[in-house]
Design an enzyme around this catalytic site. Structure first.
Site, PDB file in Angstrom:
ATOM      1  CB  CYS B 160      -0.948  -0.032   1.183  1.00  0.00           C
ATOM      2  SG  CYS B 160      -1.870  -1.584   1.206  1.00  0.00           S
ATOM      3  CG  HIS B 293      -1.814   4.557   5.418  1.00  0.00           C
ATOM      4  ND1 HIS B 293      -1.833   4.545   4.044  1.00  0.00           N
ATOM      5  CD2 HIS B 293      -1.902   3.259   5.791  1.00  0.00           C
ATOM      6  CE1 HIS B 293      -1.930   3.289   3.605  1.00  0.00           C
ATOM      7  NE2 HIS B 293      -1.974   2.485   4.657  1.00  0.00           N
ATOM      8  CG  HIS B 328      -6.276   1.054   1.743  1.00  0.00           C
ATOM      9  ND1 HIS B 328      -5.433   1.842   0.992  1.00  0.00           N
ATOM     10  CD2 HIS B 328      -5.475   0.275   2.520  1.00  0.00           C
ATOM     11  CE1 HIS B 328      -4.179   1.549   1.303  1.00  0.00           C
ATOM     12  NE2 HIS B 328      -4.176   0.609   2.217  1.00  0.00           N
TER      13      HIS B 328
END
Lengths: 357, 399
Positions: B160, B293, B328
């Site tokens: 990620c 994040h 996400h």
């Protein structure tokens, strides 16, 4: 003034017995197949068996290759402050199994291990975890220049003083579905070819394989170091008639000419459709230069050029060019400056320059 | 260090818009992109929410004038975002200077690989997707789409944090004089592979994700592609380029704690943020806004929150996670949030951390929950991933 980049330690696990740095291709394993697996080192001596059982093959090969490289560099692993890995497909065995589990069990009864190991950065992550290395950690996944991308990054890190001791490597594992599908589209040869006959196969496709090649790079030269990394450059695409020109420009950018190259390492893999890219250099710019090839020994895979990088290091270190590698009979007394050229199916070209130091 | 590396173009496609301006409109109007999954037939469809890009593949192919079913969705959305970035930067000939392309992806062409896994043997008409399993294949196709020739093109896959790392590498290559211009970011489409993978890790929420909330239940997966164009000062000066913002700092570290979880105290995150501040030659006090994040998993938000408290010595600047809007987006997240960080700087606005109600027990931190106008000079953006990968980017306003 940028800092120099020394190759202090090298490690290889490949389809040849390369995991013992004391020897240098003295005992060639001859294959006759369309796919090759690595000759496994004794994993138990490097990795606790309980841990090894859970590890994907790509991780195991990388761990051993790393240990060999560190040993040779005579470096404690806690000195490593950056880890950079190139891999075409990561631990693809786990990806395949996870996809099969999803389809076969209609998305039920899945466990996380295979998913976790299938993340492309799992090798770099596992090595960092094992060493407790909190430094820079990168994974490149770009087909035939995955390894060169990692090398280029490591070189930049050292030159710009972003890190001091870098573990950099390339790894790929070979698994069934990948073999079956790539045979289907002709990227793998249909008929087995004997190791020494690869160049004369006259057929399309390559012999697929796997391997792990790891190196310790630093601007501090270790006592056992023999080789400096001078430059590396990659191109997404080149036509055949551009290869010589780009090679020449690459050498000029490093204040060299074709005459200053003692040896070229070419990535011939026996695919009649694409081997003529190498002919451009072998029959032109470097026709009077000593030439070697290697994919008949280690096979083709995304990070096969890691084997070429290892080979260049070994040739300079041992000051010896094993006969089995030779493409021509041009003699050289002292191999000092080596150019590596690689491409795969006409794409992802790379030039790498090594020099004795 | 000087002004940093100039950003001259950006492009994005996400669940909240097909381009930069649509994304901005959604961010300031609170329009979220999370809903039930419609384009993938999964048995989990009633238990998960996702951030899907609304166009189906045939519509994307039509927009791009591509033949039907030749490309992974990861390629299609990547082409759309990269094309917008290149157009915005006013590039007429992409090969007129040394131009590179660096893309982050985790799934690459997995959407097609999983669809045709067993079909390849009987169906020659779908075999074009076999090589799509290589993550680098998506990058190659996007590079070809924007016309890059004889160039530096590579792919980063650090879970990620992939796009954030692509941006970082691009900046380093410009600074070290290896490239004059580079297009950087990432692309990831939704796939059964990631849905089931995250499902096994038990970190998917069955409802709208709620970053930094005490009751958070996990993340919503999303899909997106986002790219920036970075150019050297020499090109900016010579062509009198319009600069959108600067990338001032970047930092990468490894948590070295667990293959998929972050450490309790966020060691890797603190290191990445510290390094980024060092590169930017800044004090923590100079950061005006943190685009976190903030995935809304119990583990990430706790670890990141603690890392922020440590780095800012308790005086954490205003922060928010935009993942309640987009989900996400995995490898693309760092690119998506880089675009949002620049939009924040351009418009002097902090985007809200939606769905937040209850402060976490572990610390006294609350995100910004409404659109907030405020003069911004510097924005810090975090991206963390599996394998302990932690990355931080620092952006500053165009002068």
């Amino acid at each position: 003034m940028t800092r120099p980049v020394y190759i202090n330690g090298i490690g290889s696990v490949s389809a040849q017995k390369t995991f013992d740095n004391a020897s240098f291709l003295e005992d060639i394993t001859h294959h006759s197949d369309t796919v090759l697996n690595v000759i496994s080192p004794d994993y138990k001596t490097h990795i606790p068996p309980a841990a090894a059982r859970r590890m994907a093959k790509g991780i195991k090969m990388s761990m051993v290759s790393t240990k060999i490289a560190l040993q040779e560099a005579d470096l404690e692993e806690n000195k490593i402050d950056a880890i950079i890995v190139g891999t075409g497909l990561g631990c693809i065995g786990d990806s395949e199994k996870f996809v099969m589990d999803i389809i076969d069990n209609n998305e039920q009864y899945l466990t996380p291990t295979r998913f976790i190991q299938s993340s492309h950065n799992t090798v770099a992550g596992q090595i960092a975890l094992g060493m407790g290395c909190k430094g820079y950690n990168f994974t490149y996944v770009h087909s035939a220049i995955s390894f060169e991308s990692a090398i280029l990054d490591a070189k930049m890190q050292l030159e710009n003083k972003e890190a001091d001791y870098i573990l950099v490597g390339g790894v790929d594992e070979l698994v069934n579905h990948h073999i079956d599908t790539h045979r289907l589209i002709g990227h793998i040869k249909q008929e087995p070819v004997e190791t020494m006959a690869v160049l004369k196969s006259g057929t399309k496709g390559a012999i697929f394989s796997e391997g792990a090649h790891f190196f310790v790079l630093s601007s501090e030269k270790s006592p056992s170091c023999h080789v400096e990394l001078v430059a590396v450059k990659t191109f997404n695409n080149l036509s055949k008639n551009q290869v010589s020109g780009k090679a020449q420009t690459f050498l000029e950018e490093n204040n060299l000419t074709s005459d200053s190259i003692d040896l070229v390492i070419l990535g011939y893999n026996g695919d009649i459709e694409f081997d003529d890219y190498y002919d451009e250099l072998a029959n032109g710019l470097f026709s009077n230069t000593a030439q070697v090839y290697y994919k008949h020994l280690c096979g083709e895979f995304d990070t096969a050029s890691g084997f070429a990088f290892w080979l260049g290091n070994k040739i300079i270190r041992h000051q010896d060019i094993p006969e089995v590698l030779r493409l021509n009979s041009v003699e050289i007394s002292e191999p000092k400056t080596i150019l590596i050229y690689n491409q795969y199916r006409g794409e992802n070209h790379s030039f790498t320059l090594l020099r004795k130091c | 260090m000087g002004a940093g590396v100039a950003i001259t173009g950006m492009g994005i496609i996400s669940a909240i818009g097909d381009n930069v301006s649509e994304n901005y409109k959604s961010l300031i109007s609170g329009k979220i992109g999370i809903g039930k999954i419609t384009q993938i037939d999964t048995v989990h469809k009633d238990e998960i929410m996702v951030g899907e890009i609304k166009d189906v593949n045939p519509s994307l192919e039509k927009r791009l004038k591509f033949h039907e079913n030749q490309n992974s969705r990861t390629v299609l959305i990547g082409c759309i975002a990269a094309q917008e970035a290149v157009e915005q930067a006013g590039i007429s000939d992409i090969n007129d200077v040394r131009t590179g392309f660096i893309s982050g992806t985790t799934v690459g062409g997995m959407d097609k690989s999983e669809q045709y896994f067993y079909d390849y043997f009987d169906r020659p008409d779908v075999r074009q997707h076999i090589t799509g399993l290589h993550a680098g294949d998506s990058t190659k196709k996007i590079a070809n789409h924007i016309g890059l020739k004889e160039s530096f093109v590579t792919t980063i896959s650090t879970a990620c944090s992939s796009a954030a790392n692509a941006i970082m590498l691009g900046a380093r290559m410009i600074k070290s004089g290896q490239l004059d211009r580079v297009i950087v970011g990432g692309t990831d489409s939704l796939s059964k592979f990631t849905i089931n993978g995250f499902k096994t890790l038990m970190i998917l929420s069955d409802t709208y994700n709620t970053p930094f909330d005490d009751e958070r239940k996990g993340l919503n997966l999303g899909e997106a592609a986002a790219y920036l164009v970075l150019e050297s000062d020499a090109i900016v000066d010579k062509e009198n380029k319009n600069v959108l913002g600067y990338l001032k700092g970047y930092g990468n570290a490894n948590d070295a704690y667990h293959q998929t979880a972050s450490s309790d105290h966020g060691d890797g995150a603190v290191l990445a943020m510290q390094k980024a501040l060092e590169v930017a030659e800044m004090d923590p006090s100079e950061i005006d806004y943190v685009n976190a994040h903030g995935t809304a998993t119990p583990n990430n938000d706790l670890s990141e929150g603690r890392a922020l408290i440590r780095l800012f010595d308790g005086k954490v600047p205003e922060f928010s996670s935009t993942k309640a809007f987009t989900g996400h987006t995995l490898a693309a997240a760092g690119g998506v949030e880089a675009v949002y960080s620049i939009l924040a700087l351009q418009n002097d606005v902090i985007f809200p951390n939606l769905n937040y109600k209850t402060q976490m027990k572990e610390f006294d931190l609350s995100p910004v929950t409404e659109v907030k106008k405020k003069p911004l000079t510097t924005v810090l953006s975090n991206s963390f991933g599996f394998g302990g990968n932690c990355s931080t980017l620092i952006f500053s306003k165009a002068k």
